[in-house]
Design an enzyme around this catalytic site. Structure first.
Site, PDB file in Angstrom:
ATOM      1  N   LYS A 117       0.826  -1.207   0.000  1.00 53.47           N
ATOM      2  CA  LYS A 117       0.000   0.000   0.000  1.00 53.47           C
ATOM      3  C   LYS A 117       0.860   1.257   0.000  1.00 53.47           C
ATOM      4  O   LYS A 117       0.505   2.259  -0.608  1.00 53.47           O
ATOM      5  CB  LYS A 117      -0.949   0.013   1.199  1.00 53.47           C
ATOM      6  CG  LYS A 117      -2.090  -0.971   1.052  1.00 53.47           C
ATOM      7  CD  LYS A 117      -3.150  -0.736   2.115  1.00 53.47           C
ATOM      8  CE  LYS A 117      -4.254  -1.785   2.003  1.00 53.47           C
ATOM      9  NZ  LYS A 117      -5.184  -1.712   3.136  1.00 53.47           N
TER      10      LYS A 117
ATOM     11  N   LYS B 175      -7.168 -12.663 -10.441  1.00 52.14           N
ATOM     12  CA  LYS B 175      -8.309 -12.632  -9.523  1.00 52.14           C
ATOM     13  C   LYS B 175      -9.302 -11.559  -9.943  1.00 52.14           C
ATOM     14  O   LYS B 175      -8.901 -10.490 -10.408  1.00 52.14           O
ATOM     15  CB  LYS B 175      -7.746 -12.323  -8.120  1.00 52.14           C
ATOM     16  CG  LYS B 175      -8.711 -12.542  -6.984  1.00 52.14           C
ATOM     17  CD  LYS B 175      -8.025 -12.294  -5.649  1.00 52.14           C
ATOM     18  CE  LYS B 175      -9.072 -11.769  -4.677  1.00 52.14           C
ATOM     19  NZ  LYS B 175      -8.520 -11.212  -3.468  1.00 52.14           N
TER      20      LYS B 175
ATOM     21  N   LYS C 161     -12.209  -5.657  -7.375  1.00 55.12           N
ATOM     22  CA  LYS C 161     -13.165  -4.556  -7.406  1.00 55.12           C
ATOM     23  C   LYS C 161     -12.558  -3.308  -8.032  1.00 55.12           C
ATOM     24  O   LYS C 161     -13.261  -2.372  -8.359  1.00 55.12           O
ATOM     25  CB  LYS C 161     -13.751  -4.278  -6.017  1.00 55.12           C
ATOM     26  CG  LYS C 161     -12.790  -4.115  -4.897  1.00 55.12           C
ATOM     27  CD  LYS C 161     -13.557  -4.029  -3.566  1.00 55.12           C
ATOM     28  CE  LYS C 161     -12.586  -3.961  -2.405  1.00 55.12           C
ATOM     29  NZ  LYS C 161     -13.235  -4.092  -1.107  1.00 55.12           N
TER      30      LYS C 161
END
Ligand code: TRP
Length: 334
Positions: free
Chosen positions: A116, A198, A201
């Site tokens: 992150k 995968k 979103k």
């Protein structure tokens, strides 16, 4: 069978982003199944969400939408404790104490922090680094026995265990050391456009992911465009990732096995197959969406459920927090 209903299970989800059918299969459905087997605390982790930039009005809306979605999917507030993390101040309070027994070096080494930090280089804030400590506080406050974790949260659970053990060693037995609850590995749902990745979103390709909020036409269009291959056989195998993914999705939503799904489509063409998968998913989503919409129109009910959840959570959390405050030597009046 062992009676597990006294065992405490803790889970939380961040109200950031639109959920996909992959999240539904991999996460939401588990919450529904587990609530009858264990004493479950389910939180909407809004305090974790603000470790990356959020639009305040959107965060508030998503928090409510997520609560409504979980209830619409079958999470029963009578069966579990469903609440919003920031509504129970003990999370922040315990996190502060736990910070003092957590080392900067440990946090810098966390894989998710490093990822992150790389992705949000302009916003490497203290909260982002402290994320695992807040998560440890979530879990330890409720004396959870079990935490269902997918691969991406294993390291965070490990740190929560280390912190619990460290605190217990330093101040005396206080926290239960939680165990991971390994979920029956359901099939991984992958991208409709790049079936080796995968389903995410945050994919930039709008056709890659099917969202729980997609209407029927959108669902059908995305499945129609799903990547398959050129050999027209509807079987699951490693060299047919697109077809395998569609079979997995169909089986998960139909509640059948992949072998049964293969049988259903034996001898049929890809066009018809994709249509059937799309219809199955759209049929499954429609009642959930309708129920979520109904719940969102009833703000009073949701507010009541979440208020009750926060009160229940607070009652459980308060016990642990007072114990911690006593152990570390905070003055408590006489
Ligand atoms: N970090 C978790 C995620 O992003 C969410 C979370 C917050 C959590 N607190 C938790 C999960 C406590 C399990 C237990 O998925």
């Amino acid at each position: 069978m062992e009676d597990t209903t006294q065992k405490i299970l803790y889970s939380a989800v961040q109200p950031s982003g639109n959920l996909t059918i992959g999240n539904y299969i991999g996460a939401i459905r588990n919450w529904v199944g587990l609530q009858h087997a264990f004493t479950c605390f389910y939180a909407i982790a809004d305090m974790h969400a603000i470790t990356v930039k959020q639009e305040p009005a959107l965060l508030r809306r998503r928090t409510l939408e997520l609560a409504a979605l979980y209830i619409a999917c079958g999470v029963d507030p009578e069966q579990c404790t469903l609440y919003v993390q920031s509504n129970v101040s003990a999370h922040a309070e315990l996190a502060w104490v736990l910070n003092t027994i957590t080392y900067v070096g440990e946090m810098e080494r966390m894989t998710q922090f490093k990822d992150k930090a790389a992705r949000h280089a302009e916003n490497i804030n203290m909260g982002l680094m402290d994320y695992p400590v807040l998560m440890a506080a979530d879990i330890l406050l409720y004396q959870a026995h079990l935490v269902p974790v997918g691969m991406d949260q294993r390291q965070h659970l490990e740190i929560a265990r280390d912190i619990a053990i460290r605190f217990n060693n330093r101040y005396g037995e206080t926290f239960r050391v939680p165990e991971g609850y390994i979920l029956k590995e359901g099939a991984k749902i992958t991208s409709l456009q790049d079936p080796l990745r995968k389903m995410s979103k945050s994919d930039e390709n709008p056709n890659a992911s099917v969202f729980l909020s997609d209407d029927r036409d959108t669902v059908m269009r995305k499945f129609k465009r799903a990547v398959t291959d050129s050999d027209n056989r509807i079987v699951a195998s490693e060299d047919k990732p697109g077809v395998t993914n569609l079979l997995n999705i169909y089986a998960a939503f139909k509640g059948c096995t992949v072998a049964e799904a293969e049988k259903t489509f034996e001898g049929r063409g890809y066009g018809e197959f994709k249509l059937a998968v799309g219809e199955t998913v759209a049929d499954a989503l429609a009642p959930v969406q309708a129920e979520q919409k109904r719940l969102l129109a009833d703000k009073g009910y949701l507010a009541e459920v979440l208020k009750r959840g926060a009160e229940e959570a607070f009652r459980a959390a308060r016990k642990t927090l007072s114990k911690v405050y006593r152990k570390v030597g905070f003055y408590r009046g006489e």
